[in-house]
Design an enzyme around this catalytic site. Structure first.
Site, mmCIF file in Angstrom:
data_model
loop_
_atom_site.group_PDB
_atom_site.id
_atom_site.type_symbol
_atom_site.label_atom_id
_atom_site.label_comp_id
_atom_site.label_asym_id
_atom_site.label_seq_id
_atom_site.Cartn_x
_atom_site.Cartn_y
_atom_site.Cartn_z
ATOM 1 N N ARG A 124 68.819 24.743 20.344
ATOM 2 C CA ARG A 124 68.907 24.574 21.804
ATOM 3 C C ARG A 124 68.091 23.406 22.342
ATOM 4 O O ARG A 124 67.749 23.368 23.520
ATOM 5 C CB ARG A 124 68.526 25.862 22.541
ATOM 6 C CG ARG A 124 69.463 27.006 22.212
ATOM 7 C CD ARG A 124 69.456 28.081 23.261
ATOM 8 N NE ARG A 124 70.328 29.162 22.829
ATOM 9 C CZ ARG A 124 69.940 30.137 22.008
ATOM 10 N NH1 ARG A 124 68.691 30.183 21.570
ATOM 11 N NH2 ARG A 124 70.798 31.058 21.653
ATOM 12 N N LYS A 146 72.849 9.520 27.639
ATOM 13 C CA LYS A 146 74.151 10.067 27.227
ATOM 14 C C LYS A 146 74.208 10.159 25.703
ATOM 15 O O LYS A 146 73.881 9.194 25.004
ATOM 16 C CB LYS A 146 75.297 9.182 27.727
ATOM 17 C CG LYS A 146 75.543 9.295 29.221
ATOM 18 C CD LYS A 146 76.802 8.527 29.625
ATOM 19 C CE LYS A 146 77.031 8.613 31.116
ATOM 20 N NZ LYS A 146 78.206 7.825 31.562
ATOM 21 N N GLU A 188 77.399 -6.610 26.872
ATOM 22 C CA GLU A 188 76.797 -5.591 27.750
ATOM 23 C C GLU A 188 75.639 -6.176 28.573
ATOM 24 O O GLU A 188 75.383 -5.744 29.692
ATOM 25 C CB GLU A 188 76.320 -4.377 26.943
ATOM 26 C CG GLU A 188 77.421 -3.651 26.156
ATOM 27 C CD GLU A 188 78.311 -2.726 27.000
ATOM 28 O OE1 GLU A 188 78.119 -2.630 28.222
ATOM 29 O OE2 GLU A 188 79.223 -2.105 26.411
ATOM 30 N N LYS A 228 69.602 -1.401 33.842
ATOM 31 C CA LYS A 228 70.214 -0.101 33.557
ATOM 32 C C LYS A 228 69.243 1.031 33.888
ATOM 33 O O LYS A 228 69.645 2.073 34.405
ATOM 34 C CB LYS A 228 70.679 -0.009 32.103
ATOM 35 C CG LYS A 228 71.385 1.314 31.850
ATOM 36 C CD LYS A 228 72.209 1.366 30.593
ATOM 37 C CE LYS A 228 72.914 2.727 30.516
ATOM 38 N NZ LYS A 228 73.599 2.937 29.240
ATOM 39 N N GLU A 238 75.990 10.106 37.097
ATOM 40 C CA GLU A 238 77.178 9.341 37.487
ATOM 41 C C GLU A 238 77.920 9.954 38.669
ATOM 42 O O GLU A 238 79.138 10.113 38.671
ATOM 43 C CB GLU A 238 78.123 9.157 36.284
ATOM 44 C CG GLU A 238 78.989 7.925 36.441
ATOM 45 C CD GLU A 238 79.637 7.460 35.137
ATOM 46 O OE1 GLU A 238 78.979 7.485 34.079
ATOM 47 O OE2 GLU A 238 80.798 7.055 35.203
ATOM 48 N N ARG A 242 76.127 4.872 39.094
ATOM 49 C CA ARG A 242 76.196 4.656 37.644
ATOM 50 C C ARG A 242 77.584 4.215 37.198
ATOM 51 O O ARG A 242 77.727 3.539 36.172
ATOM 52 C CB ARG A 242 75.747 5.916 36.878
ATOM 53 C CG ARG A 242 75.621 5.663 35.375
ATOM 54 C CD ARG A 242 74.892 6.755 34.624
ATOM 55 N NE ARG A 242 74.829 6.433 33.208
ATOM 56 C CZ ARG A 242 74.052 7.034 32.321
ATOM 57 N NH1 ARG A 242 73.255 8.021 32.702
ATOM 58 N NH2 ARG A 242 74.058 6.680 31.060
ATOM 59 N N ASN A 246 80.630 0.753 34.423
ATOM 60 C CA ASN A 246 81.961 0.658 33.810
ATOM 61 C C ASN A 246 82.641 -0.678 34.076
ATOM 62 O O ASN A 246 83.812 -0.844 33.717
ATOM 63 C CB ASN A 246 82.874 1.776 34.316
ATOM 64 C CG ASN A 246 82.435 3.126 33.802
ATOM 65 O OD1 ASN A 246 81.938 3.234 32.681
ATOM 66 N ND2 ASN A 246 82.588 4.144 34.619
ATOM 67 N N HIS A 249 85.107 -2.024 31.678
ATOM 68 C CA HIS A 249 85.364 -0.973 30.695
ATOM 69 C C HIS A 249 86.704 -0.265 30.856
ATOM 70 O O HIS A 249 87.233 0.243 29.869
ATOM 71 C CB HIS A 249 84.219 0.054 30.695
ATOM 72 C CG HIS A 249 83.021 -0.411 29.914
ATOM 73 N ND1 HIS A 249 82.290 -1.522 30.281
ATOM 74 C CD2 HIS A 249 82.437 0.058 28.786
ATOM 75 C CE1 HIS A 249 81.300 -1.696 29.412
ATOM 76 N NE2 HIS A 249 81.368 -0.754 28.488
ATOM 77 N N HIS A 253 88.496 -0.266 27.552
ATOM 78 C CA HIS A 253 88.887 0.944 26.815
ATOM 79 C C HIS A 253 90.380 0.948 26.509
ATOM 80 O O HIS A 253 90.804 1.470 25.469
ATOM 81 C CB HIS A 253 88.527 2.198 27.622
ATOM 82 C CG HIS A 253 87.043 2.467 27.663
ATOM 83 N ND1 HIS A 253 86.450 3.157 28.701
ATOM 84 C CD2 HIS A 253 86.047 2.137 26.807
ATOM 85 C CE1 HIS A 253 85.136 3.232 28.477
ATOM 86 N NE2 HIS A 253 84.875 2.627 27.330
ATOM 87 N N HIS A 265 83.665 -3.198 20.446
ATOM 88 C CA HIS A 265 83.612 -2.723 21.828
ATOM 89 C C HIS A 265 83.291 -3.884 22.772
ATOM 90 O O HIS A 265 83.898 -4.024 23.837
ATOM 91 C CB HIS A 265 82.559 -1.613 21.935
ATOM 92 C CG HIS A 265 82.325 -1.130 23.331
ATOM 93 N ND1 HIS A 265 83.285 -0.435 24.044
ATOM 94 C CD2 HIS A 265 81.246 -1.244 24.148
ATOM 95 C CE1 HIS A 265 82.791 -0.144 25.243
ATOM 96 N NE2 HIS A 265 81.563 -0.615 25.334
HETATM 97 ZN ZN ZN Z 1 80.121 -0.488 26.822
#
Ligand code: ZN
Ligand code: ADP
Length: 366
Positions: A124, A146, A188, A228, A238, A242, A246, A249, A253, A265
Site C-alpha cells: 500500500r 505520475k 520536452e 514544470k 490536472e 497542468r 500536453n 502531445h 500521441h 516520443h
Molecule cells: Zn511528453
C-alpha cells in the site's frame, strides 16, 4: 562550476527536491543516509543502464555506508505492464522490502514509471527515489508524481499519483545517451519554453546548434524542471493548468499510435509542437512569425518540424484525427488542443472541430 541546482517541488501529495546537474549524485548522497537507515537499498534498473551506470551509483552509496542490491529488468516499454509490475513487486517481496522502506529507480521513463507505480502499490505504498538517466525523464517524467503502466487499452492507462522522495538528475548519466534520445528529451525542454518561458526560448534560439553542449543544455534543463515544478505545484491532478503540458502531445500521441515504436516520443512531440503553432497561426491566434521560429528551431535541433519528417510516415490525416478523438485526455468525442498566443504563452482550447483539424493536417503533408 557552482555545483548542481536544487529545485523544490511542493504539491498536495508530497514535497521533494530535484537535484540536477553535474555532481547531483554526490550532492544527494548525504540525504540517502536518512532515507536508508538500515544501510541497504534496492535499485531497480534495466540491463542497459545497469551496464553503464550501476557501478558508479553503487559506489556513491557505498561511500555513505549504503549497500545496494539491484533488481534488473529488461529494457523497453514492454516492461510497463501488469506482468512487469508483478515481477517487480515479487522481487521486492523476495528482497524483504518493508513498509516504510524506500527504493531507487535508476533509468529512463520506463524504469521510473514502473518503479514508481510499484512503490505506490507495494504494501500500500513505499517511498521511492527517481534517478532519471535519459534527458526525457530528467526534463519531464521524473517530476510531477505520475506513475503507471500500459494496458491493452492504451499507454499509461493504469497508474497512480505517487511523488518521489527525491529526484537525482545527474548530468553524467547523459554522457552515454544516444544522440537520438538526447534530441527526444530536448523536445520536452523546448515544450516548457513554448508553453510559458519565452526567455528560455530566446536563449535556446540564440544558442543555435550549440544547444546540446552541457553549458547550454544544463541551465535549460533546470529552467524546464523549474517550470514544470511550478505547474504541478499549482495543479497537481490536472484540473486545469497542468493540461498545458500536453502542448504538442495530442498531435504527437496520434503519430505514436499510428506507427508504434518507429519514432521516439520526442520526435512525435516535436512535430506536434510545430503543428500546434502552425494551427494557432492559421486560426489567427498567434503570429505566423512565431510558428516559423518554432519550426526553424526544431530543424536546428535535429527534430521533425512537421508530419513529413516524423519517422514511420507517411500518415493519413483522417486516421490521425481519429486517434486524437480517442486520446485518453479527451472526453465525449471532442478534441481539446493546447494552442498558443505566442511563443511562451500557450492556452487550452477545448471543443475543437475535428473536420477543421483534418483539413489543416492534410495541408501540412505532401
Ligand atoms: Zn511528453
Ligand atoms: P524514456 O522514456 O525516458 O526515453 P526509456 O526508459 O524507454 O526512457 O529508455 C530509452 C532507452 O535508453 C532504453 O533502452 C534504456 O535502457 C536506454 N537508456 C536509459 N538511460 C540511458 C543512458 N543514460 N545511456 C544509455 N542508454 C540509456
Amino acid at each position: 562550476m557552482s555545483g548542481p541546482d536544487i529545485i523544490p517541488v511542493a504539491t498536495a501529495t508530497g514535497a521533494y527536491d530535484v537535484i540536477a546537474g553535474a555532481g547531483a549524485l554526490e550532492a544527494a548522497a548525504t540525504r540517502f543516509q536518512e532515507m536508508f537507515p538500515r544501510g541497504e537499498a534496492i535499485i531497480v534498473t534495466d540491463t542497459n543502464v545497469a551496464g553503464l551506470h550501476l557501478d558508479r551509483v553503487r559506489g556513491a552509496l557505498r561511500q555513505v555506508g549504503i549497500e545496494c542490491e539491484p533488481v534488473i529488468a529488461a529494457p523497453g516499454e514492454g516492461q510497463k505492464s501488469f506482468s512487469g509490475i508483478e515481477a517487480l513487486t515479487d522481487a521486492l517481496a523476495h528482497a524483504g522490502v518493508e513498509r516504510g522502506d524506500t527504493i531507487i529507480a535508476l533509468g529512463g521513463g520506463v524504469v521510473g514509471d514502473l518503479t514508481g507505480f510499484a512503490a505506490a502499490i507495494y504494501k500500500r505504498g513505499i517511498g521511492f527515489v527517481q534517478m532519471p538517466t535519459t534527458l526525457l525523464a530528467q526534463a519531464d517524467s521524473s517530476v510531477g508524481g505520475k506513475t503507471g503502466i500500459n494496458t491493452r487499452a492504451g499507454k499509461n492507462m493504469v497508474g497512480a499519483f505517487h511523488p518521489p522522495r527525491l529526484v537525482v538528475a545527474d548530468a553524467a548519466f547523459l554522457d552515454t545517451l544516444p544522440k537520438r534520445e538526447l534530441r527526444a528529451g530536448y523536445a520536452e525542454i523546448l515544450k516548457a519554453a513554448l508553453i510559458g518561458d519565452a526567455a528560455l526560448f530566446d536563449r535556446l534560439e540564440a544558442a543555435g546548434d550549440g544547444i546540446y553542449t552541457p553549458e547550454t543544455l544544463q541551465p535549460a534543463l533546470t529552467s524546464a524542471i523549474r517550470f514544470k515544478a511550478g505547474v504541478v505545484a499549482r495543479d497537481e491532478k490536472e484540473a486545469g493548468e497542468r493540461a498545458l503540458l500536453n502542448l504538442g502531445h495530442t498531435f504527437g500521441h496520434a503519430f505514436e499510435a499510428e506507427a508504434p515504436g518507429q519514432m521516439t516520443h520526442g520526435e512525435a512531440v516535436a512535430a506536434g509542437l510545430a503543428l500546434a503553432f502552425r494551427y494557432s497561426a492559421q486560426r489567427g491566434d498567434c503570429p505566423q512569425a512565431d510558428a516559423d521560429r518554432v519550426a526553424a528551431h526544431l530543424r536546428t535541433a535535429g527534430l521533425p518540424d512537421g508530419p513529413d519528417a516524423v519517422p514511420g510516415g507517411p500518415f493519413d490525416a483522417a486516421r490521425l484525427v481519429d486517434r486524437m478523438r480517442h486520446d485518453k485526455k479527451n472526453s465525449g468525442g471532442t478534441i481539446t488542443l493546447v494552442l498558443a498566443r505566442s511563443i511562451g504563452d500557450a492556452f487550452i482550447a477545448p471543443g475543437m472541430d475535428a473536420n477543421d483539424i483534418e483539413r489543416f493536417l492534410k495541408s501540412q503533408m505532401t
